[in-house]
Design a protein around this motif. Structure first.
Motif, PDB file in Angstrom:
ATOM      1  N   ALA A 176       8.046  -1.496   3.657  1.00 50.72           N
ATOM      2  CA  ALA A 176       7.614  -0.101   3.541  1.00 50.72           C
ATOM      3  C   ALA A 176       6.216   0.044   4.129  1.00 50.72           C
ATOM      4  CB  ALA A 176       7.639   0.337   2.083  1.00 50.72           C
ATOM      5  N   TRP A 212       5.837  -1.338  -8.422  1.00 52.99           N
ATOM      6  CA  TRP A 212       6.534  -1.874  -7.252  1.00 52.99           C
ATOM      7  C   TRP A 212       6.604  -3.403  -7.326  1.00 52.99           C
ATOM      8  CZ3 TRP A 212       8.537   0.520  -2.701  1.00 52.99           C
ATOM      9  CH2 TRP A 212       8.907  -0.381  -1.706  1.00 52.99           C
ATOM     10  N   LYS A 221      10.003   5.531  -4.477  1.00 53.92           N
ATOM     11  CA  LYS A 221       8.650   5.245  -3.991  1.00 53.92           C
ATOM     12  C   LYS A 221       8.515   5.563  -2.504  1.00 53.92           C
ATOM     13  CE  LYS A 221       7.131   3.417  -7.883  1.00 53.92           C
ATOM     14  NZ  LYS A 221       6.101   4.105  -8.705  1.00 53.92           N
ATOM     15  N   LEU A 222       9.635   5.398  -1.768  1.00 53.79           N
ATOM     16  CA  LEU A 222       9.623   5.643  -0.331  1.00 53.79           C
ATOM     17  C   LEU A 222       9.870   7.114   0.012  1.00 53.79           C
ATOM     18  CD1 LEU A 222      11.688   2.510   0.807  1.00 53.79           C
ATOM     19  CD2 LEU A 222       9.215   2.832   0.972  1.00 53.79           C
ATOM     20  N   LYS A 223       9.943   7.968  -0.996  1.00 54.35           N
ATOM     21  CA  LYS A 223      10.151   9.408  -0.803  1.00 54.35           C
ATOM     22  C   LYS A 223      11.465   9.702  -0.076  1.00 54.35           C
ATOM     23  CE  LYS A 223       5.977   9.914  -2.459  1.00 54.35           C
ATOM     24  NZ  LYS A 223       5.779  10.348  -3.864  1.00 54.35           N
ATOM     25  N   ASN A 261      -0.312   2.548   0.656  1.00 53.44           N
ATOM     26  CA  ASN A 261      -0.918   3.703  -0.009  1.00 53.44           C
ATOM     27  C   ASN A 261      -0.690   3.722  -1.514  1.00 53.44           C
ATOM     28  OD1 ASN A 261      -1.853   4.788   2.467  1.00 53.44           O
ATOM     29  ND2 ASN A 261       0.188   5.629   2.872  1.00 53.44           N
ATOM     30  N   LEU A 262       0.101   2.775  -2.017  1.00 52.63           N
ATOM     31  CA  LEU A 262       0.351   2.734  -3.456  1.00 52.63           C
ATOM     32  C   LEU A 262      -0.908   2.270  -4.192  1.00 52.63           C
ATOM     33  CD1 LEU A 262       3.916   1.114  -3.623  1.00 52.63           C
ATOM     34  CD2 LEU A 262       3.329   3.529  -3.839  1.00 52.63           C
ATOM     35  N   SER A 300       1.606   2.782  -9.725  1.00 53.16           N
ATOM     36  CA  SER A 300       2.663   2.802  -8.716  1.00 53.16           C
ATOM     37  C   SER A 300       2.782   1.450  -8.017  1.00 53.16           C
ATOM     38  CB  SER A 300       2.391   3.895  -7.686  1.00 53.16           C
ATOM     39  OG  SER A 300       2.483   5.170  -8.278  1.00 53.16           O
ATOM     40  N   LYS A 301       1.641   0.858  -7.667  1.00 53.77           N
ATOM     41  CA  LYS A 301       1.670  -0.450  -7.017  1.00 53.77           C
ATOM     42  C   LYS A 301       2.101  -1.534  -7.991  1.00 53.77           C
ATOM     43  CE  LYS A 301      -1.006  -3.292  -3.827  1.00 53.77           C
ATOM     44  NZ  LYS A 301      -2.269  -3.399  -3.064  1.00 53.77           N
ATOM     45  N   LYS A 312       4.675   2.382   5.698  1.00 53.77           N
ATOM     46  CA  LYS A 312       3.974   3.652   5.532  1.00 53.77           C
ATOM     47  C   LYS A 312       3.661   3.960   4.076  1.00 53.77           C
ATOM     48  CE  LYS A 312       5.992   5.813   9.658  1.00 53.77           C
ATOM     49  NZ  LYS A 312       6.785   6.964  10.175  1.00 53.77           N
ATOM     50  N   THR A 313       4.391   3.337   3.169  1.00 49.85           N
ATOM     51  CA  THR A 313       4.276   3.693   1.756  1.00 49.85           C
ATOM     52  C   THR A 313       3.495   2.673   0.948  1.00 49.85           C
ATOM     53  OG1 THR A 313       6.399   4.840   1.885  1.00 49.85           O
ATOM     54  CG2 THR A 313       5.568   4.321  -0.320  1.00 49.85           C
TER      55      THR A 313
END
Length: 291
Positions: A58, A73, A189-191, A64-65, A69-70, A60-61
């Protein structure tokens, strides 16, 4: 069926035997190395494997976590690994451990096979890791999750008494449903909630959850109740200490709570699946927890 792994060093067994005997876990010294190796592997995945491969998965994602959120993951990278490993291992035990298949009610309550104990040790490695994580991040996940982790560790470690060891392994087939569940969380998380794959994965989650937790879970819980009753009302095999009432009640209560939650979670998944697929409503999937 025998444990395929070599036994731990004899000096470790001798050191742990009196301690585990007092704890009434006489089988633990013979499988402690498998538990510790699993614990190390899961921590290695959390600390090194996940953080290094996630940016590629990921790009792009993941960079930025932040904060929880991180953390979520990285924890679910371990959860996904555990779900795949334990699903396959438990499936193999249930299908191919002939010694386990031939057990009667007393043997299912007090019995032991090397392969089942190995699977239990590997699973307990994850449960110990999860307990440590919930203790470290108790402010993030709450005291309820810590209490749940403590209860899970306490009940699962009783398999080394041994107490219903084979049922612990059979219950790991629930982990099949955690594979699409962890994929669902990653997609969130990846929208990618509006993607076709998100909906497809939700349908797969529904199907696997139904077979692993509703059909298999109901069947397993029914037999578990019968064997708990048998263990309470009959004498154990000669030379074996009878399982205490508190432990039997604890197992029965845990099985009841877990299977009730399975029914509730399945209803929520079905409700949201109908909402997304039939009525085309953009509603997020339920926050079913991976157990």
């Amino acid at each position: 069926m025998k444990d395929p792994f070599p036994p731990p060093p004899r000096d470790i067994v001798r050191f742990l035997e009196p301690i585990c005997a007092r704890l009434k876990l006489p089988l633990l010294p013979y499988h402690i190395h498998e538990l510790l190796v699993a614990l190390f592997v899961y921590q290695f995945i959390y600390s090194y494997v996940g953080p290094r491969f996630s940016p590629s998965l990921a790009p792009k994602t993941f960079p930025n976590l932040q904060g929880r959120s991180k953390l979520d993951w990285n924890i679910h990278v371990v959860s996904m690994t555990q779900a795949m490993v334990m699903s396959l291992l438990a499936q193999y035990v249930v299908l191919f451990d002939e010694e386990r298949k031939q057990m009667n009610a007393q043997e299912r309550a007090y019995g032991y096979t090397g392969l089942s104990a190995m699977a239990l040790a590997i699973a307990n490695g994850y449960f110990v890791w999860h307990l440590v994580m919930m203790a470290i991040y108790v402010r993030t996940y709450g005291w309820g999750m810590l209490a749940h982790a403590l209860a899970t560790n306490f009940l699962m470690i009783q398999g080394f008494r041994p107490a219903f060891l084979t049922y612990g392994v059979a219950s790991y087939l629930y982990e099949w449903s955690n594979i699409p569940l962890n994929i669902h969380r990653a997609l969130g998380k990846l929208k990618m909630e509006k993607s076709r794959f998100y909906v497809f994965n939700g349908v797969v989650l529904f199907i696997i959850f139904f077979f692993s937790r509703i059909i298999w879970g109901t069947y397993l819980t029914w037999w578990f109740y019968k064997d708990i009753w048998s263990a309470w009302t009959t004498d154990p095999p000669k030379g074996i200490e009878k399982l205490p009432t508190w432990l039997l009640v604890g197992h029965a209560a845990s099985a009841t709570v877990l299977q009730t939650l399975n029914y509730v979670w399945f209803w929520l998944i079905a409700k949201i699946l109908v909402s997304r697929v039939v009525f085309k409503k953009e509603k997020k999937w339920t926050g079913v927890k991976d157990e």
